[in-house]
Design an enzyme around this catalytic site. Sequence first.
Site, PDB file in Angstrom:
ATOM      1  N   ARG A 158     -10.598 -12.783  -9.665  1.00 58.36           N
ATOM      2  CA  ARG A 158     -11.630 -11.945  -9.356  1.00 58.36           C
ATOM      3  C   ARG A 158     -11.872 -11.561  -7.513  1.00 58.36           C
ATOM      4  NH1 ARG A 158     -11.930 -17.415  -7.130  1.00 58.36           N
ATOM      5  NH2 ARG A 158     -11.533 -17.397  -5.345  1.00 58.36           N
ATOM      6  N   ASN A 177      -6.428 -15.909  -8.432  1.00 52.10           N
ATOM      7  CA  ASN A 177      -7.779 -15.899  -8.464  1.00 52.10           C
ATOM      8  C   ASN A 177      -7.622 -14.338  -9.563  1.00 52.10           C
ATOM      9  OD1 ASN A 177      -8.538 -18.418  -7.364  1.00 52.10           O
ATOM     10  ND2 ASN A 177      -7.563 -17.407  -5.623  1.00 52.10           N
ATOM     11  N   HIS A 194     -10.721 -27.431   1.761  1.00 53.74           N
ATOM     12  CA  HIS A 194     -10.719 -26.660   0.855  1.00 53.74           C
ATOM     13  C   HIS A 194     -11.966 -25.762   1.170  1.00 53.74           C
ATOM     14  CE1 HIS A 194      -7.727 -28.801  -1.246  1.00 53.74           C
ATOM     15  NE2 HIS A 194      -8.387 -30.121  -0.927  1.00 53.74           N
ATOM     16  N   LYS A 196      -4.220 -23.618 -14.627  1.00 52.16           N
ATOM     17  CA  LYS A 196      -2.989 -23.487 -13.788  1.00 52.16           C
ATOM     18  C   LYS A 196      -1.790 -23.059 -14.735  1.00 52.16           C
ATOM     19  CE  LYS A 196      -6.435 -22.864 -11.903  1.00 52.16           C
ATOM     20  NZ  LYS A 196      -7.052 -21.402 -11.727  1.00 52.16           N
ATOM     21  N   GLU A 233       3.475 -31.243  -9.343  1.00 51.83           N
ATOM     22  CA  GLU A 233       4.615 -30.487  -8.068  1.00 51.83           C
ATOM     23  C   GLU A 233       5.013 -32.178  -6.981  1.00 51.83           C
ATOM     24  OE1 GLU A 233       1.608 -27.712  -6.579  1.00 51.83           O
ATOM     25  OE2 GLU A 233       2.285 -26.249  -8.759  1.00 51.83           O
ATOM     26  N   LYS A 234       5.858 -30.926  -5.737  1.00 53.43           N
ATOM     27  CA  LYS A 234       6.663 -31.962  -5.228  1.00 53.43           C
ATOM     28  C   LYS A 234       5.530 -31.412  -3.881  1.00 53.43           C
ATOM     29  CE  LYS A 234       9.906 -32.616  -2.104  1.00 53.43           C
ATOM     30  NZ  LYS A 234      10.694 -34.240  -2.040  1.00 53.43           N
TER      31      LYS A 234
HETATM   32  C1  MV4 Z   1      -0.254 -28.150  -2.607  1.00 57.90           C
HETATM   33  C2  MV4 Z   1      -0.645 -28.618  -1.665  1.00 57.90           C
HETATM   34  C3  MV4 Z   1       0.787 -29.617  -1.236  1.00 57.90           C
HETATM   35  N1  MV4 Z   1       1.374 -29.122  -2.283  1.00 57.90           N
HETATM   36  N2  MV4 Z   1       0.335 -27.642  -3.924  1.00 57.90           N
HETATM   37  C4  MV4 Z   1      -4.894 -27.334  -3.055  1.00 57.90           C
HETATM   38  C5  MV4 Z   1      -6.196 -26.569  -2.617  1.00 57.90           C
HETATM   39  C6  MV4 Z   1      -5.381 -25.883  -4.142  1.00 57.90           C
HETATM   40  N3  MV4 Z   1      -5.329 -24.310  -4.743  1.00 57.90           N
HETATM   41  C7  MV4 Z   1      -3.859 -26.393  -4.447  1.00 57.90           C
HETATM   42  N4  MV4 Z   1      -3.779 -27.107  -3.363  1.00 57.90           N
HETATM   43  C8  MV4 Z   1      -2.374 -26.984  -2.443  1.00 57.90           C
HETATM   44  N5  MV4 Z   1      -1.531 -27.702  -3.118  1.00 57.90           N
HETATM   45  C9  MV4 Z   1       1.842 -28.714  -3.381  1.00 57.90           C
HETATM   46  N6  MV4 Z   1       2.655 -28.460  -3.916  1.00 57.90           N
HETATM   47  C10 MV4 Z   1      -1.196 -28.887  -0.899  1.00 57.90           C
HETATM   48  C11 MV4 Z   1      -2.539 -27.896  -1.049  1.00 57.90           C
HETATM   49  C12 MV4 Z   1      -3.542 -27.700  -0.429  1.00 57.90           C
HETATM   50  C13 MV4 Z   1      -4.442 -26.856   0.469  1.00 57.90           C
HETATM   51  C14 MV4 Z   1      -3.661 -25.674  -0.399  1.00 57.90           C
HETATM   52  C15 MV4 Z   1      -4.066 -24.545   0.177  1.00 57.90           C
HETATM   53  C16 MV4 Z   1      -5.306 -24.397   1.249  1.00 57.90           C
HETATM   54  C17 MV4 Z   1      -5.605 -25.885   1.643  1.00 57.90           C
HETATM   55  C18 MV4 Z   1      -5.505 -26.835   0.920  1.00 57.90           C
HETATM   56  C19 MV4 Z   1      -5.909 -28.260   1.542  1.00 57.90           C
HETATM   57  C20 MV4 Z   1      -5.072 -28.896   1.422  1.00 57.90           C
HETATM   58  C21 MV4 Z   1      -4.724 -28.894   0.287  1.00 57.90           C
END
Ligand code: MV4
Length: 446
Positions: free
Chosen positions: A291, A289, A235, A116, A200-201
Amino acid sequence: MFQKILIANRGEIALRIQRACRELGIPTVAVHSTADADAMHVRLADESVCIGPPSARESYLNAASILSAATITGADAIHPGYGFLSENADFAEMVEAHGLAFIGPSPAHIRMMGDKIEAKSAMAALGVPLVPGSDGAVTDLDAARRIAAAIGYPVLVKAAAGGGGRGMKVANDADEIEEAWRTARTEARAAFGNDAVYLEKYLDRPRHVELQVLADGRGQVVHFGERDCSLQRRHQKLVEEAGSPALSAAERDALGARATSALAKLGYRNAGTLEFLYQDGQFAFIEMNTRLQVEHPVTEMVCGIDLVREQIRLAAGQELGYGQSDIRFSGHAIECRVTAEDPETFMPTPGRVTAFHPPGGLGVRVDSALYAGYRVPPHYDSLVAKLIVHAPTRDQAIARLRRALAEFVVVGIKTTLPLHQRIVEDVGFQRGDYTIHWLERFVAGH
Ligand code: MV4
């Protein structure tokens, strides 16, 4: 074009890939575990090979067995579907080393996007916006403190090898950064054998918006618009839409232009999805992703394109044959993931399906490998059907979804159909102003 394609997957996605192959006139080889001898993907394939015992590790994740199956059947390409080996760069490399085509991106791009940190720095360098954060890995506690203070709390500590929500820790203030940084590193080392983490913020109420792209590897890249995947629990996505109820056509065009230009410069090939967080009118790239995704049908419905057919054509070296201006968006599509789970506890409910009656009619699509008499095995993902509806407007798509859900019959096992029926009746969902936290609260409130 390929002479024979081996599909290294099971369930609805194996059927989905078979359908594209059949329309292209290409014979298919199914692989299956002993638990899947009676599965629909085996029945419908031209040929099948048993590749091992029920455990996925010894069958669908067993690269050597799958390559042997391809060799003995004379397949010249492998489609990995989603999950299993689909984002395993070593597997893609082995497939190519055996003289077969891997229907997906190059091993180098799979590897790049699997890290990532690398994915983010590549995208940032090519003009794709990111969440404010560390510039690369954070390898000592002093750096973590300094960078977190500069970004401003709350911050997230994420694992470079993570993704999909695995290996994230939030620090709400300076008192929490040491614990978050140490735990994230320890867990990342244990889970992925790689303890690299970045900061990350933390965005507190984002939407999860992702962009579908196809690329020919020679600088031609097009996008097929966005999907809103905010409706998830732990998720696991439950409902996806194309387009996002939150996005204007101008925002989509601007994002698409940035993303396709970046991927063209990278020399990316085949299908890909860029994941963004969207909050306060701003996009921030988080992951890519490499895929085909579970939710690709909503994009197919609004664009009228067969993404799997395109993946196969591109892997065979054909040109895209169209440009961005040829891609038109028509109407709105919504997908419900129906799983073999208790709709209240989300515990898996494997067992025998005694009756299966999928809905039909205008604008209704069901991607499923279920049949009456089928035993859902306990060994794999619990997805049993995807219900996709398409209509001219979002309101009409919701009305169609309500109608299709009412028609849908699965007897013998509990499924999440009743939960989808409650979601579609909810005014919050109908307004479309939800974030990634909406569904967890909806489920908890019932
Ligand atoms: C985040 C976020 C808030 N702020 N990054 C969770 C899965 C991964 N793909 C990235 N994720 C997140 N990253 C920052 N800077 C909140 C999430 C997150 C989330 C993101 C997408 C879909 C569902 C989620 C559920 C919880 C947290």
